[in-house]
Design a protein around this motif. Structure first.
Motif, short mmCIF file in Angstrom:
data_model
loop_
_atom_site.label_atom_id
_atom_site.label_comp_id
_atom_site.label_asym_id
_atom_site.label_seq_id
_atom_site.Cartn_x
_atom_site.Cartn_y
_atom_site.Cartn_z
N LYS A 1 -14.81 -15.13 54.74
CA LYS A 1 -16.18 -14.78 54.40
C LYS A 1 -16.28 -14.43 52.86
CE LYS A 1 -17.72 -13.64 58.90
NZ LYS A 1 -18.40 -12.66 59.84
N SER A 2 -15.14 -14.17 52.13
CA SER A 2 -15.13 -13.55 50.75
C SER A 2 -14.92 -14.81 49.70
CB SER A 2 -13.98 -12.42 50.93
OG SER A 2 -14.50 -11.37 51.59
N ASP A 3 -14.75 -14.23 48.72
CA ASP A 3 -14.47 -15.09 47.28
C ASP A 3 -13.04 -14.35 46.88
OD1 ASP A 3 -13.92 -16.31 45.09
OD2 ASP A 3 -15.62 -15.22 44.05
N ALA A 4 -11.94 -15.03 47.24
CA ALA A 4 -10.77 -14.47 46.89
C ALA A 4 -10.07 -14.94 45.63
CB ALA A 4 -9.83 -14.57 47.98
N GLY A 5 -10.98 -15.91 45.07
CA GLY A 5 -10.66 -16.41 43.91
C GLY A 5 -10.01 -17.87 43.97
N ILE A 6 -9.71 -18.25 45.32
CA ILE A 6 -9.19 -19.60 45.54
C ILE A 6 -9.96 -20.09 46.94
CG2 ILE A 6 -6.80 -19.31 44.40
CD1 ILE A 6 -5.83 -19.10 47.14
N GLN B 1 -14.21 -6.29 54.51
CA GLN B 1 -14.36 -7.45 53.78
C GLN B 1 -14.10 -7.31 52.40
OE1 GLN B 1 -17.68 -9.77 54.93
NE2 GLN B 1 -17.87 -11.13 52.94
N LYS B 2 -14.55 -6.18 51.67
CA LYS B 2 -14.57 -6.02 50.28
C LYS B 2 -13.06 -5.77 50.01
CE LYS B 2 -15.61 -2.31 47.04
NZ LYS B 2 -14.21 -1.69 46.98
N ARG C 1 -7.43 -11.52 46.20
CA ARG C 1 -7.71 -11.90 44.87
C ARG C 1 -6.60 -11.44 43.77
NH1 ARG C 1 -12.19 -9.61 44.02
NH2 ARG C 1 -13.45 -11.07 45.51
N ALA C 2 -6.18 -10.10 43.89
CA ALA C 2 -5.52 -9.61 43.01
C ALA C 2 -3.90 -10.31 43.22
CB ALA C 2 -5.25 -8.41 43.11
#
Length: 126
Positions: free
Chosen positions: A65-70, A22-23, A30-31
């Motif tokens: 489940k993650s914050d990918a910036g969008i 996940q991380k 995100r990148a």
């Protein structure tokens, strides 16, 4: 502004734990999203592959489940197993993001956390 569809590649190595997958998927995406100035509405689909040694979490579920910036909640996501090749780099999640970018753009790929070995042509040492 005229746009066209581009394929944007990326890869990241992870340990076979839900936390690591996940991380690392979140950091890679995100990148990639940030580096290519992508918004949710620009993205047609996201296709992940995972090496067979990563079997404790699905990369699409990790992204959701993650914050990918969008906002990824309405993106078309797909995951398949990477083809097994003798000597392949272990514990790799690869991604192909199909997205609209301004015509003439140069997509910026993202390879991180050991996956840089997959594309030495992008990471030449000085």
């Amino acid at each position: 502004m005229e746009k066209r569809i581009y394929g944007i590649r990326g890869a990241v190595c992870a340990e076979n734990t839900p936390e690591s997958i996940q991380k690392n998927v979140a950091e890679m995406c995100r990148a990639l999203f940030c580096g290519n100035n992508l918004k949710s509405e620009d993205i047609v689909s996201v296709h992940f592959t995972m090496t067979p040694d990563l079997d404790c979490m699905n990369a699409a579920a990790a992204l959701r489940k993650s914050d990918a910036g969008i906002d990824t909640s309405s993106l078309a996501l797909f995951v398949s197993q990477e083809a097994v090749i003798s000597g392949m780099l272990p514990r790799v999640v690869r991604v192909l993001v199909t997205a609209y970018l301004p015509k003439g753009s140069v997509p910026s790929p993202v390879y991180m956390n050991g996956a840089e070995k997959l594309r030495p042509d992008f990471f030449k040492e000085d």
